[in-house]
Design a protein around this motif. Structure first.
Motif, PDB file in Angstrom:
ATOM      1  N   ALA A 127      52.460  39.976  29.208  1.00 11.66           N
ATOM      2  CA  ALA A 127      53.417  40.515  30.192  1.00 11.66           C
ATOM      3  C   ALA A 127      54.002  41.855  29.764  1.00 11.66           C
ATOM      4  N   ASP A 128      54.319  41.996  28.471  1.00 12.48           N
ATOM      5  CA  ASP A 128      55.058  43.184  28.010  1.00 12.48           C
ATOM      6  C   ASP A 128      54.166  44.361  27.625  1.00 12.48           C
ATOM      7  N   VAL A 129      52.925  44.087  27.211  1.00  3.68           N
ATOM      8  CA  VAL A 129      52.070  45.159  26.678  1.00  3.68           C
ATOM      9  C   VAL A 129      50.776  45.321  27.491  1.00  3.68           C
ATOM     10  N   LEU A 130      50.065  44.204  27.690  1.00  2.00           N
ATOM     11  CA  LEU A 130      48.751  44.309  28.323  1.00  2.00           C
ATOM     12  C   LEU A 130      48.837  44.666  29.811  1.00  2.00           C
ATOM     13  N   GLU A 131      49.728  43.986  30.542  1.00  2.00           N
ATOM     14  CA  GLU A 131      49.835  44.270  31.988  1.00  2.00           C
ATOM     15  C   GLU A 131      50.236  45.724  32.271  1.00  2.00           C
ATOM     16  N   PRO A 132      51.253  46.271  31.545  1.00  2.00           N
ATOM     17  CA  PRO A 132      51.581  47.697  31.766  1.00  2.00           C
ATOM     18  C   PRO A 132      50.396  48.637  31.471  1.00  2.00           C
ATOM     19  N   VAL A 144      33.476  51.241  42.798  1.00  2.00           N
ATOM     20  CA  VAL A 144      33.890  51.725  41.475  1.00  2.00           C
ATOM     21  C   VAL A 144      33.223  50.848  40.417  1.00  2.00           C
ATOM     22  N   VAL A 145      32.589  51.491  39.419  1.00  2.00           N
ATOM     23  CA  VAL A 145      32.021  50.772  38.283  1.00  2.00           C
ATOM     24  C   VAL A 145      32.855  51.130  37.056  1.00  2.00           C
ATOM     25  N   LEU A 146      33.398  50.115  36.375  1.00  2.00           N
ATOM     26  CA  LEU A 146      34.199  50.352  35.170  1.00  2.00           C
ATOM     27  C   LEU A 146      33.322  50.221  33.939  1.00  2.00           C
ATOM     28  N   ALA A 147      33.409  51.212  33.046  1.00  2.00           N
ATOM     29  CA  ALA A 147      32.676  51.169  31.783  1.00  2.00           C
ATOM     30  C   ALA A 147      33.636  51.510  30.649  1.00  2.00           C
ATOM     31  N   GLY A 148      33.112  51.480  29.419  1.00  2.00           N
ATOM     32  CA  GLY A 148      33.963  51.759  28.262  1.00  2.00           C
ATOM     33  C   GLY A 148      34.605  50.483  27.743  1.00  2.00           C
ATOM     34  N   GLY A 149      35.141  50.558  26.517  1.00  2.00           N
ATOM     35  CA  GLY A 149      35.718  49.384  25.871  1.00  2.00           C
ATOM     36  C   GLY A 149      36.813  48.708  26.680  1.00  2.00           C
ATOM     37  N   SER A 150      37.648  49.504  27.351  1.00  2.00           N
ATOM     38  CA  SER A 150      38.785  48.929  28.086  1.00  2.00           C
ATOM     39  C   SER A 150      38.355  48.193  29.350  1.00  2.00           C
ATOM     40  N   ALA A 151      37.108  48.394  29.786  1.00  2.00           N
ATOM     41  CA  ALA A 151      36.614  47.676  30.972  1.00  2.00           C
ATOM     42  C   ALA A 151      36.498  46.181  30.704  1.00  2.00           C
ATOM     43  N   SER A 152      36.456  45.802  29.399  1.00  2.00           N
ATOM     44  CA  SER A 152      36.319  44.387  29.042  1.00  2.00           C
ATOM     45  C   SER A 152      37.641  43.628  29.148  1.00  2.00           C
ATOM     46  N   ILE A 153      38.753  44.324  29.389  1.00  2.00           N
ATOM     47  CA  ILE A 153      40.053  43.648  29.497  1.00  2.00           C
ATOM     48  C   ILE A 153      40.032  42.733  30.725  1.00  2.00           C
ATOM     49  N   GLN A 154      40.378  41.489  30.486  1.00  2.00           N
ATOM     50  CA  GLN A 154      40.279  40.495  31.561  1.00  2.00           C
ATOM     51  C   GLN A 154      41.156  40.874  32.760  1.00  2.00           C
ATOM     52  N   GLY A 155      40.530  40.859  33.937  1.00  2.00           N
ATOM     53  CA  GLY A 155      41.278  41.060  35.174  1.00  2.00           C
ATOM     54  C   GLY A 155      41.518  42.501  35.560  1.00  2.00           C
ATOM     55  N   VAL A 156      41.098  43.467  34.715  1.00  2.00           N
ATOM     56  CA  VAL A 156      41.393  44.870  35.040  1.00  2.00           C
ATOM     57  C   VAL A 156      40.584  45.325  36.257  1.00  2.00           C
ATOM     58  N   ASP A 157      39.380  44.759  36.444  1.00  2.00           N
ATOM     59  CA  ASP A 157      38.569  45.126  37.610  1.00  2.00           C
ATOM     60  C   ASP A 157      39.243  44.657  38.903  1.00  2.00           C
TER      61      ASP A 157
END
Length: 356
Positions: free
Chosen positions: A260-265, A293-306
């Motif tokens: 809630a405090d770090v990942l969601e922001p 939109v196609v997401l790539a890169g390391g941060s694309a693996s964050i759950q739910g970001v797509d």
């Protein structure tokens, strides 16, 4: 004047070697008929600040990481394709008389390059590729000129050599992404044909937008934003070292309030950056929307970001997986490759140069 061989055709098998700000990513592919197979791969972290905004600042450290990646992957191939950042390359499509021999074309290009390249030509590596007949004039062909400061090419070649490999191809990151995009088309509407697809590659420190229109790249832009900001926030919040924070980000084990405090922001910031990058594209082109939109890169693996980006933009969004229809050799672990897949787009585009 040396040519960078940015478009060089290759005969020996080569591995794709993506040198990013935080890691060296090595990938080796083979091909049987029309099907690719992942033979070997490795991701090896780099010491902090050995690559700063895609510029190598510590050849030895990068070379050592390459050496470790080669050992970990088990590859026997010693030829590599590497890439320079698109922001360090000047590309220009110029018309040339049709029917020139390769040597005459090269001489003419070197003569013409002076007016397009803002550096002394003895400090630059040049290469070119004939794109095909010009639409406006049947007597000319369109030629893509690529020019890069020799220093950028030399630093990468030196790091590769320090790692025990030989640079066979020097490519451009945006061209490598475009090359790998061919493996993503079945994950896009109408296989990308007559569609406008935005590929957003969120690396550690830089985010690159590459817009593909009818399977051709029409726009690319780098922004300073990446997963390193999440790692640094974890460091600050929980009193961890940079390495510990990076490990915790990937493997979990952080306190309950982390999401809630770090990942969601951070996910919200990523959605905002994606929206902003697309606004720049819309304002400088006749396009007012993208189809996917196609997401790539390391941060694309964050759950739910797509899902979040899809919701914020109102555009269907997917995670890049260039290996979806590939087979894997016994030494490649499917789950680990699946986790790393979005961050291996450039490495994949470079590895494909083996089959040019």
């Amino acid at each position: 004047m040396p040519l960078a061989q940015l478009f060089k055709r290759t005969t020996p098998p080569i591995i794709g070697l993506d040198i990013s700000s935080t890691a060296v990513k090595l990938l080796e592919l083979s091909k049987s008929g029309s099907r690719y197979r992942v033979e070997s791969y490795a991701v090896e972290p780099l010491p902090p600040n050995s690559v700063v905004e895609k510029n190598i600042t510590d050849i030895e450290a990068v070379g050592e990481a390459i050496r470790r990646a080669v050992k970990r992957s088990g590859t026997r191939t010693r030829h590599a394709a590497v890439a320079v950042a698109g922001s360090s390359v000047i590309t220009k499509s110029i018309p040339m008389p049709a029917g020139l021999s390769a040597d005459d074309m090269e001489s003419q290009i070197e003569f013409e390059a002076d007016q397009y390249v803002p550096y002394p030509l003895d400090e630059v590596n040049l290469d070119f590729e004939v794109l095909g007949p010009s639409e406006k004039n049947p007597d000319t062909v369109d030629v893509l000129l690529a020019a890069c400061r020799s220093e950028n090419v030399d630093l990468r070649s030196a790091a590769v050599e320090t790692g025990g490999l030989t640079t066979q191809v020097m490519d451009v990151e945006s061209f490598a992404s475009e090359n790998a995009f061919a493996l993503l088309t079945d994950q896009t509407p109408n296989n990308g044909v007559e569609k406008t697809i935005a590929v957003i590659d969120v690396g550690a420190t830089m985010t690159t937008l590459n817009v593909m229109d009818d399977l051709k790249s029409i726009y690319t832009r780098d922004t300073v934003f990446g997963g390193k900001q999440l790692t640094e926030e974890i460091m600050r919040r929980y009193g961890l070292s940079y390495e510990e924070a990076g490990m915790a980000k990937r493997q979990g084990g952080l306190p309950e309030n982390y999401v809630a405090d770090v990942l969601e922001p951070f996910k919200e910031a990523m959605a905002q950056q994606t929206s902003r990058s697309l606004q720049f594209f819309y304002s400088s082109s006749p396009h007012s929307k993208v189809d996917h939109v196609v997401l790539a890169g390391g941060s694309a693996s964050i759950q739910g970001v797509d899902e979040l980006i899809q919701e914020r933009l109102g555009v269907e969004t997917s995670i890049a997986n260039p290996f979806a229809s590939m087979s894997l050799s016994a030494r490649v672990k499917p789950q680990i490759l699946s986790n790393d897949a979005p961050s291996l787009l450039i490495a994949c585009g470079l590895a494909l140069r083996s089959f040019d």
